[in-house]
Scaffold this motif. Structure first.
Motif, PDB file in Angstrom:
ATOM      1  N   SER A   6      95.197 -31.163   7.609  1.00  0.00           N
ATOM      2  CA  SER A   6      96.306 -32.120   7.690  1.00  0.00           C
ATOM      3  C   SER A   6      95.799 -33.551   7.767  1.00  0.00           C
ATOM      4  O   SER A   6      96.362 -34.445   7.128  1.00  0.00           O
ATOM      5  N   SER A   7      94.729 -33.768   8.524  1.00  0.00           N
ATOM      6  CA  SER A   7      94.138 -35.110   8.616  1.00  0.00           C
ATOM      7  C   SER A   7      93.657 -35.590   7.256  1.00  0.00           C
ATOM      8  O   SER A   7      93.913 -36.737   6.866  1.00  0.00           O
ATOM      9  N   LEU A   8      92.948 -34.711   6.563  1.00  0.00           N
ATOM     10  CA  LEU A   8      92.456 -35.082   5.234  1.00  0.00           C
ATOM     11  C   LEU A   8      93.606 -35.393   4.280  1.00  0.00           C
ATOM     12  O   LEU A   8      93.530 -36.366   3.511  1.00  0.00           O
ATOM     13  N   LEU A   9      94.658 -34.592   4.344  1.00  0.00           N
ATOM     14  CA  LEU A   9      95.801 -34.830   3.460  1.00  0.00           C
ATOM     15  C   LEU A   9      96.514 -36.139   3.804  1.00  0.00           C
ATOM     16  O   LEU A   9      96.885 -36.887   2.898  1.00  0.00           O
ATOM     17  N   VAL A  10      96.689 -36.422   5.076  1.00  0.00           N
ATOM     18  CA  VAL A  10      97.347 -37.676   5.465  1.00  0.00           C
ATOM     19  C   VAL A  10      96.521 -38.871   5.001  1.00  0.00           C
ATOM     20  O   VAL A  10      97.040 -39.795   4.365  1.00  0.00           O
ATOM     21  N   VAL A  11      95.229 -38.841   5.298  1.00  0.00           N
ATOM     22  CA  VAL A  11      94.359 -39.966   4.920  1.00  0.00           C
ATOM     23  C   VAL A  11      94.251 -40.079   3.399  1.00  0.00           C
ATOM     24  O   VAL A  11      94.370 -41.176   2.833  1.00  0.00           O
ATOM     25  N   GLY A  12      94.042 -38.955   2.738  1.00  0.00           N
ATOM     26  CA  GLY A  12      93.896 -38.970   1.276  1.00  0.00           C
ATOM     27  C   GLY A  12      95.154 -39.444   0.578  1.00  0.00           C
ATOM     28  O   GLY A  12      95.088 -40.264  -0.355  1.00  0.00           O
ATOM     29  N   LEU A  13      96.298 -38.944   1.018  1.00  0.00           N
ATOM     30  CA  LEU A  13      97.552 -39.356   0.382  1.00  0.00           C
ATOM     31  C   LEU A  13      97.884 -40.817   0.688  1.00  0.00           C
ATOM     32  O   LEU A  13      98.420 -41.514  -0.171  1.00  0.00           O
ATOM     33  N   MET A  14      97.558 -41.275   1.898  1.00  0.00           N
ATOM     34  CA  MET A  14      97.780 -42.698   2.219  1.00  0.00           C
ATOM     35  C   MET A  14      96.893 -43.584   1.356  1.00  0.00           C
ATOM     36  O   MET A  14      97.345 -44.620   0.848  1.00  0.00           O
ATOM     37  N   LEU A  15      95.638 -43.192   1.207  1.00  0.00           N
ATOM     38  CA  LEU A  15      94.728 -43.950   0.359  1.00  0.00           C
ATOM     39  C   LEU A  15      95.233 -43.980  -1.081  1.00  0.00           C
ATOM     40  O   LEU A  15      95.251 -45.036  -1.725  1.00  0.00           O
ATOM     41  N   PHE A  16      95.664 -42.821  -1.567  1.00  0.00           N
ATOM     42  CA  PHE A  16      96.203 -42.748  -2.926  1.00  0.00           C
ATOM     43  C   PHE A  16      97.453 -43.614  -3.065  1.00  0.00           C
ATOM     44  O   PHE A  16      97.618 -44.311  -4.072  1.00  0.00           O
ATOM     45  N   LEU A  17      98.317 -43.604  -2.044  1.00  0.00           N
ATOM     46  CA  LEU A  17      99.533 -44.408  -2.078  1.00  0.00           C
ATOM     47  C   LEU A  17      99.202 -45.895  -2.161  1.00  0.00           C
ATOM     48  O   LEU A  17      99.788 -46.628  -2.970  1.00  0.00           O
ATOM     49  N   VAL A  18      98.247 -46.339  -1.354  1.00  0.00           N
ATOM     50  CA  VAL A  18      97.862 -47.758  -1.360  1.00  0.00           C
ATOM     51  C   VAL A  18      97.250 -48.137  -2.703  1.00  0.00           C
ATOM     52  O   VAL A  18      97.596 -49.171  -3.289  1.00  0.00           O
ATOM     53  N   LEU A  19      96.333 -47.303  -3.185  1.00  0.00           N
ATOM     54  CA  LEU A  19      95.713 -47.595  -4.486  1.00  0.00           C
ATOM     55  C   LEU A  19      96.748 -47.592  -5.607  1.00  0.00           C
ATOM     56  O   LEU A  19      96.743 -48.478  -6.471  1.00  0.00           O
ATOM     57  N   ALA A  20      97.608 -46.602  -5.607  1.00  0.00           N
ATOM     58  CA  ALA A  20      98.619 -46.506  -6.660  1.00  0.00           C
ATOM     59  C   ALA A  20      99.551 -47.710  -6.638  1.00  0.00           C
ATOM     60  O   ALA A  20      99.853 -48.292  -7.690  1.00  0.00           O
ATOM     61  N   ARG A  21      99.975 -48.097  -5.456  1.00  0.00           N
ATOM     62  CA  ARG A  21     100.964 -49.169  -5.354  1.00  0.00           C
ATOM     63  C   ARG A  21     100.353 -50.547  -5.600  1.00  0.00           C
ATOM     64  O   ARG A  21     100.907 -51.360  -6.333  1.00  0.00           O
ATOM     65  N   TYR A  22      99.187 -50.832  -4.983  1.00  0.00           N
ATOM     66  CA  TYR A  22      98.669 -52.197  -5.017  1.00  0.00           C
ATOM     67  C   TYR A  22      97.574 -52.431  -6.049  1.00  0.00           C
ATOM     68  O   TYR A  22      97.306 -53.560  -6.406  1.00  0.00           O
ATOM     69  N   VAL A  23      96.934 -51.381  -6.509  1.00  0.00           N
ATOM     70  CA  VAL A  23      95.899 -51.556  -7.521  1.00  0.00           C
ATOM     71  C   VAL A  23      96.454 -51.268  -8.914  1.00  0.00           C
ATOM     72  O   VAL A  23      96.274 -52.053  -9.847  1.00  0.00           O
ATOM     73  N   PHE A  24      97.153 -50.139  -9.035  1.00  0.00           N
ATOM     74  CA  PHE A  24      97.645 -49.734 -10.355  1.00  0.00           C
ATOM     75  C   PHE A  24      99.097 -50.117 -10.602  1.00  0.00           C
ATOM     76  O   PHE A  24      99.582 -50.006 -11.730  1.00  0.00           O
ATOM     77  N   GLY A  25      99.818 -50.530  -9.560  1.00  0.00           N
ATOM     78  CA  GLY A  25     101.206 -50.939  -9.719  1.00  0.00           C
ATOM     79  C   GLY A  25     102.173 -49.786  -9.927  1.00  0.00           C
ATOM     80  O   GLY A  25     103.277 -49.985 -10.428  1.00  0.00           O
ATOM     81  N   TRP A  26     101.767 -48.580  -9.553  1.00  0.00           N
ATOM     82  CA  TRP A  26     102.631 -47.408  -9.700  1.00  0.00           C
ATOM     83  C   TRP A  26     103.524 -47.274  -8.472  1.00  0.00           C
ATOM     84  O   TRP A  26     103.137 -47.571  -7.359  1.00  0.00           O
ATOM     85  N   SER A  27     104.699 -46.766  -8.680  1.00  0.00           N
ATOM     86  CA  SER A  27     105.589 -46.427  -7.574  1.00  0.00           C
ATOM     87  C   SER A  27     105.846 -44.924  -7.656  1.00  0.00           C
ATOM     88  O   SER A  27     106.542 -44.465  -8.549  1.00  0.00           O
ATOM     89  N   ILE A  28     105.266 -44.193  -6.735  1.00  0.00           N
ATOM     90  CA  ILE A  28     105.378 -42.739  -6.763  1.00  0.00           C
ATOM     91  C   ILE A  28     106.469 -42.327  -5.771  1.00  0.00           C
ATOM     92  O   ILE A  28     106.311 -42.475  -4.559  1.00  0.00           O
ATOM     93  N   VAL A  29     107.546 -41.798  -6.304  1.00  0.00           N
ATOM     94  CA  VAL A  29     108.693 -41.429  -5.488  1.00  0.00           C
ATOM     95  C   VAL A  29     108.354 -40.200  -4.649  1.00  0.00           C
ATOM     96  O   VAL A  29     107.818 -39.215  -5.153  1.00  0.00           O
ATOM     97  N   GLY A  30     108.653 -40.282  -3.365  1.00  0.00           N
ATOM     98  CA  GLY A  30     108.509 -39.135  -2.484  1.00  0.00           C
ATOM     99  C   GLY A  30     107.155 -38.960  -1.840  1.00  0.00           C
ATOM    100  O   GLY A  30     106.982 -38.059  -1.014  1.00  0.00           O
TER     101      GLY A  30
END
Length: 170
Positions: free
Chosen positions: A24-48
């Motif tokens: 669960s820790s790995l998933l929380v950290v990994g998904l948060m990292l992916f969310l930040v990269l997707a939103r602020y680096v690639f400009g993606w908005s991933i719903v949900g």
């Protein structure tokens, strides 16, 4: 024999809890990292994606509470316990605290069960990914049942320790 069985069971359950918390820790950290990269680096908005992070965060939080209860590392107010010098009285005090904790946890189990049962009768899902809401509610139920079992364990161990000291004449 029975003691060895419960000791082995406790070790296996402890390993399973810690493994689930680690995942669960790995998933929380990994998904948060992916969310930040997707939103602020690639400009993606991933719903949900936040819903998924919250789901694993909820499981992590409840598993952490259960692990702390298993290890007796939860928060305690030990002012009275520090003032007691007699070992048998300390065990009696711990038994009383464990019994109170047990009854509070039983109440928590009833509330968690009612919440989970309601969530199953009237299924709801998260708006973005359609995650059933009973999934995070199940983590609350697991924590409630687990903490109740550990409070009962603490009560039994305290009473057994006090009886052992009484037999030894202390």
């Amino acid at each position: 024999m029975i003691s060895e069985f419960f000791s082995g069971l406790d070790k296996r359950v402890g390993w399973l809890l810690e493994a689930a918390a680690f995942v669960s820790s790995l998933l929380v950290v990994g998904l948060m990292l992916f969310l930040v990269l997707a939103r602020y680096v690639f400009g993606w908005s991933i719903v949900g994606l936040l819903e998924l992070i919250m789901l694993f965060g909820m499981w992590l939080y409840m598993l952490g509470g259960l692990i702390a209860s298993r290890r007796n590392e939860h928060l305690v107010v030990d002012f009275i316990e520090l003032k007691i010098t007699d070992e048998r009285m300390k065990l009696m005090h711990k038994a009383l605290i464990s019994l109170i904790t047990f009854f509070i946890c039983v109440f928590f189990v009833v509330l968690a069960y009612r919440m989970l049962a309601w969530g199953m009768r009237r299924p709801q899902t998260s708006p973005g990914m359609g995650i059933p809401l009973w999934l995070p509610q199940a983590s609350i139920m697991l924590a409630a049942v687990g903490c109740t079992c550990y409070a009962l364990r603490d009560f039994i161990c305290s009473v057994a320790g006090a009886r052992r000291l009484k037999k030894e004449g202390q």
